[in-house]
Scaffold this motif. Structure first.
Motif, PDB file in Angstrom:
ATOM      1  N   ARG A 137       0.837  -1.199   0.000  1.00 59.02           N
ATOM      2  CA  ARG A 137       0.000   0.000   0.000  1.00 59.02           C
ATOM      3  C   ARG A 137       0.874   1.252   0.000  1.00 59.02           C
ATOM      4  NH1 ARG A 137      -5.211  -1.034   0.760  1.00 59.02           N
ATOM      5  NH2 ARG A 137      -5.686   1.177   1.091  1.00 59.02           N
ATOM      6  N   PHE A 138       0.384   2.283  -0.663  1.00 61.43           N
ATOM      7  CA  PHE A 138       1.025   3.588  -0.582  1.00 61.43           C
ATOM      8  C   PHE A 138       0.537   4.276   0.693  1.00 61.43           C
ATOM      9  CE2 PHE A 138       1.095   3.863  -5.489  1.00 61.43           C
ATOM     10  CZ  PHE A 138       2.299   3.187  -5.528  1.00 61.43           C
ATOM     11  N   PRO A 139       1.422   4.748   1.574  1.00 61.31           N
ATOM     12  CA  PRO A 139       0.981   5.447   2.785  1.00 61.31           C
ATOM     13  C   PRO A 139       0.396   6.815   2.450  1.00 61.31           C
ATOM     14  CG  PRO A 139       3.265   4.690   2.954  1.00 61.31           C
ATOM     15  CD  PRO A 139       2.874   4.586   1.525  1.00 61.31           C
ATOM     16  N   ALA A 140      -0.460   7.299   3.314  1.00 58.37           N
ATOM     17  CA  ALA A 140      -1.111   8.592   3.100  1.00 58.37           C
ATOM     18  C   ALA A 140      -0.256   9.737   3.622  1.00 58.37           C
ATOM     19  CB  ALA A 140      -2.473   8.606   3.789  1.00 58.37           C
ATOM     20  N   ASN A 141      -0.585  10.930   3.150  1.00 56.65           N
ATOM     21  CA  ASN A 141      -0.033  12.171   3.683  1.00 56.65           C
ATOM     22  C   ASN A 141      -1.174  12.910   4.384  1.00 56.65           C
ATOM     23  OD1 ASN A 141       2.778  12.226   2.573  1.00 56.65           O
ATOM     24  ND2 ASN A 141       1.684  12.180   0.625  1.00 56.65           N
ATOM     25  N   PRO A 142      -1.435  12.620   5.671  1.00 56.30           N
ATOM     26  CA  PRO A 142      -2.560  13.247   6.367  1.00 56.30           C
ATOM     27  C   PRO A 142      -2.457  14.772   6.358  1.00 56.30           C
ATOM     28  CG  PRO A 142      -1.639  11.462   7.669  1.00 56.30           C
ATOM     29  CD  PRO A 142      -0.683  11.704   6.544  1.00 56.30           C
ATOM     30  N   GLY A 143      -3.600  15.420   6.263  1.00 54.33           N
ATOM     31  CA  GLY A 143      -3.618  16.874   6.292  1.00 54.33           C
ATOM     32  C   GLY A 143      -3.362  17.529   4.960  1.00 54.33           C
ATOM     33  N   LEU A 144      -3.128  16.722   3.913  1.00 52.87           N
ATOM     34  CA  LEU A 144      -2.880  17.296   2.591  1.00 52.87           C
ATOM     35  C   LEU A 144      -4.217  17.646   1.950  1.00 52.87           C
ATOM     36  CD1 LEU A 144      -1.050  18.085   0.293  1.00 52.87           C
ATOM     37  CD2 LEU A 144      -0.974  15.687  -0.426  1.00 52.87           C
ATOM     38  N   GLU A 145      -4.494  18.934   1.835  1.00 54.57           N
ATOM     39  CA  GLU A 145      -5.769  19.395   1.277  1.00 54.57           C
ATOM     40  C   GLU A 145      -5.579  20.107  -0.055  1.00 54.57           C
ATOM     41  OE1 GLU A 145      -7.564  21.748   4.306  1.00 54.57           O
ATOM     42  OE2 GLU A 145      -7.775  20.054   5.711  1.00 54.57           O
ATOM     43  N   THR A 146      -4.699  21.090  -0.081  1.00 57.06           N
ATOM     44  CA  THR A 146      -4.443  21.857  -1.301  1.00 57.06           C
ATOM     45  C   THR A 146      -2.961  21.799  -1.617  1.00 57.06           C
ATOM     46  OG1 THR A 146      -6.247  23.377  -0.739  1.00 57.06           O
ATOM     47  CG2 THR A 146      -4.672  24.105  -2.408  1.00 57.06           C
ATOM     48  N   ILE A 147      -2.625  21.275  -2.794  1.00 53.69           N
ATOM     49  CA  ILE A 147      -1.216  21.166  -3.159  1.00 53.69           C
ATOM     50  C   ILE A 147      -0.567  22.545  -3.157  1.00 53.69           C
ATOM     51  CG2 ILE A 147       0.400  20.516  -4.985  1.00 53.69           C
ATOM     52  CD1 ILE A 147      -0.889  18.148  -3.648  1.00 53.69           C
ATOM     53  N   ASN A 148       0.601  22.629  -2.542  1.00 54.56           N
ATOM     54  CA  ASN A 148       1.333  23.890  -2.440  1.00 54.56           C
ATOM     55  C   ASN A 148       1.640  24.433  -3.836  1.00 54.56           C
ATOM     56  OD1 ASN A 148       3.144  25.963  -1.923  1.00 54.56           O
ATOM     57  ND2 ASN A 148       4.264  24.832  -0.362  1.00 54.56           N
ATOM     58  N   PRO A 149       1.131  25.615  -4.198  1.00 55.59           N
ATOM     59  CA  PRO A 149       1.397  26.160  -5.536  1.00 55.59           C
ATOM     60  C   PRO A 149       2.871  26.437  -5.787  1.00 55.59           C
ATOM     61  CG  PRO A 149       0.381  27.828  -4.122  1.00 55.59           C
ATOM     62  CD  PRO A 149       0.306  26.530  -3.378  1.00 55.59           C
ATOM     63  N   ARG A 150       3.663  26.546  -4.719  1.00 58.30           N
ATOM     64  CA  ARG A 150       5.097  26.779  -4.890  1.00 58.30           C
ATOM     65  C   ARG A 150       5.839  25.546  -5.405  1.00 58.30           C
ATOM     66  NH1 ARG A 150       4.259  28.645   0.416  1.00 58.30           N
ATOM     67  NH2 ARG A 150       4.148  30.917   0.645  1.00 58.30           N
ATOM     68  N   LEU A 151       5.147  24.389  -5.431  1.00 57.04           N
ATOM     69  CA  LEU A 151       5.815  23.169  -5.887  1.00 57.04           C
ATOM     70  C   LEU A 151       6.133  23.211  -7.376  1.00 57.04           C
ATOM     71  CD1 LEU A 151       3.920  20.380  -3.907  1.00 57.04           C
ATOM     72  CD2 LEU A 151       5.965  21.665  -3.267  1.00 57.04           C
ATOM     73  N   GLY A 152       5.489  24.081  -8.112  1.00 61.62           N
ATOM     74  CA  GLY A 152       5.843  24.305  -9.509  1.00 61.62           C
ATOM     75  C   GLY A 152       5.274  23.281 -10.475  1.00 61.62           C
ATOM     76  N   GLU A 153       5.683  23.418 -11.738  1.00 60.87           N
ATOM     77  CA  GLU A 153       5.170  22.566 -12.809  1.00 60.87           C
ATOM     78  C   GLU A 153       5.533  21.106 -12.599  1.00 60.87           C
ATOM     79  OE1 GLU A 153       3.194  23.348 -15.465  1.00 60.87           O
ATOM     80  OE2 GLU A 153       2.946  25.277 -14.458  1.00 60.87           O
ATOM     81  N   GLY A 154       6.691  20.854 -12.013  1.00 57.59           N
ATOM     82  CA  GLY A 154       7.137  19.473 -11.823  1.00 57.59           C
ATOM     83  C   GLY A 154       6.187  18.653 -10.985  1.00 57.59           C
ATOM     84  N   ALA A 155       5.414  19.315 -10.121  1.00 59.39           N
ATOM     85  CA  ALA A 155       4.500  18.603  -9.228  1.00 59.39           C
ATOM     86  C   ALA A 155       3.411  17.873 -10.000  1.00 59.39           C
ATOM     87  CB  ALA A 155       3.864  19.589  -8.244  1.00 59.39           C
ATOM     88  N   ARG A 156       3.126  18.301 -11.226  1.00 63.25           N
ATOM     89  CA  ARG A 156       2.081  17.668 -12.019  1.00 63.25           C
ATOM     90  C   ARG A 156       2.450  16.234 -12.399  1.00 63.25           C
ATOM     91  NH1 ARG A 156       0.117  22.482 -16.216  1.00 63.25           N
ATOM     92  NH2 ARG A 156      -0.488  24.002 -14.589  1.00 63.25           N
ATOM     93  N   ALA A 157       3.740  15.925 -12.387  1.00 62.86           N
ATOM     94  CA  ALA A 157       4.191  14.581 -12.750  1.00 62.86           C
ATOM     95  C   ALA A 157       4.235  13.650 -11.545  1.00 62.86           C
ATOM     96  CB  ALA A 157       5.576  14.659 -13.389  1.00 62.86           C
ATOM     97  N   LEU A 158       3.806  14.162 -10.388  1.00 64.69           N
ATOM     98  CA  LEU A 158       3.886  13.388  -9.154  1.00 64.69           C
ATOM     99  C   LEU A 158       2.501  13.200  -8.537  1.00 64.69           C
ATOM    100  CD1 LEU A 158       6.975  15.253  -7.623  1.00 64.69           C
ATOM    101  CD2 LEU A 158       6.990  13.174  -9.016  1.00 64.69           C
ATOM    102  N   ASN A 159       2.329  12.109  -7.817  1.00 64.36           N
ATOM    103  CA  ASN A 159       1.075  11.795  -7.145  1.00 64.36           C
ATOM    104  C   ASN A 159       1.285  11.907  -5.645  1.00 64.36           C
ATOM    105  OD1 ASN A 159      -1.323  10.704  -6.147  1.00 64.36           O
ATOM    106  ND2 ASN A 159      -0.662   8.592  -6.513  1.00 64.36           N
ATOM    107  N   PHE A 160       0.841  13.005  -5.054  1.00 64.77           N
ATOM    108  CA  PHE A 160       0.983  13.209  -3.613  1.00 64.77           C
ATOM    109  C   PHE A 160      -0.175  12.476  -2.925  1.00 64.77           C
ATOM    110  CE2 PHE A 160       2.917  16.800  -5.760  1.00 64.77           C
ATOM    111  CZ  PHE A 160       4.194  16.785  -5.225  1.00 64.77           C
ATOM    112  N   VAL A 161       0.116  11.337  -2.355  1.00 64.09           N
ATOM    113  CA  VAL A 161      -0.914  10.422  -1.866  1.00 64.09           C
ATOM    114  C   VAL A 161      -1.696  11.056  -0.712  1.00 64.09           C
ATOM    115  CG1 VAL A 161      -1.368   8.098  -1.016  1.00 64.09           C
ATOM    116  CG2 VAL A 161       0.595   8.513  -2.518  1.00 64.09           C
TER     117      VAL A 161
END
Length: 208
Positions: free
Chosen positions: A171-195
């Motif tokens: 199983r992929f573990p969760a990231n509790p409290g993750l509601e809105t992806i930080n806009p400072r993460l930039g374009e690269g964040a689109r290629a990642l799945n923040f669980v």
């Protein structure tokens, strides 16, 4: 093994003055509300043995460490401003040491402190290494600090244990409290799945 005990106020004072600690007392890793980290305490221990010895002794193997790498940040602007190129370099060195292609990696257990500058720098480095590839799906990214806080001297080992348990339970573990992806993460964040919630680890037939 690693252990962290919070026994004196001195470091709290220094980290507070440096703006590294979360006023909300939450490690909001990768979240737009990320405002610092929370110190925590605990013990993490890992039993290692060579593969040949484990096979000979009939041990149940939970995970294999195929390779590793270490480097130095070099000159940096401060404790909470790590070097992106150094992080990218150490990720590529670990993959090379393991003989593993980036496209074969499904899960990244990130450092993920929940700081305004540290998270974007780490995510950008990870996206450059593990971005769109032959994987066919976004790389899952998780950080144990979102669940237990920053164990400091035991934090790295806690991250290894988190990834090991993810393998064991599939199983992929969760990231509790993750509601809105930080806009400072930039374009690269689109290629990642923040669980956001723990989900089954999809494994194609024949995948390691």
């Amino acid at each position: 093994a690693g252990v962290n005990l919070l026994l004196a106020p001195d470091l709290y004072v220094s980290l507070s003055q440096a703006g590294a600690l979360s006023p909300a007392s939450r490690c909001r890793v990768f979240d737009a509300a990320a405002d610092g980290y929370v110190r925590s305490e605990g013990v993490a221990a890992l039993v290692l043995t060579r593969r040949a010895d484990a096979d000979a002794d009939g041990h149940r193997i939970i995970a294999l460490i195929e390779g590793s790498a270490v480097n130095h940040d070099g000159h940096a602007a401060g404790l909470t401003v790590p070097s992106g190129p150094a992080q990218e370099a150490v990720l590529r060195a670990a993959l090379a040491d393991a003989g593993v292609d980036a496209s074969a990696v499904d899960l990244l257990e990130a450092h993920g402190t929940g700081t305004a500058l540290g998270d974007p720098i780490e995510v950008e480095a990870a996206a450059r290494v593990y971005g769109p590839s032959a994987r066919g799906r976004a790389l899952a990214v998780t950080a144990i600090k979102a669940r237990v806080g920053h164990l400091e001297s035991a934090a790295g080992l806690a991250g290894v244990l988190s990834a090991t348990l993810a393998l064991e339970h599939g199983r992929f573990p969760a990231n509790p409290g993750l509601e809105t992806i930080n806009p400072r993460l930039g374009e690269g964040a689109r290629a990642l799945n923040f669980v956001r919630e723990s989900v089954a680890w999809p494994r194609p037939a024949g995948a390691p």
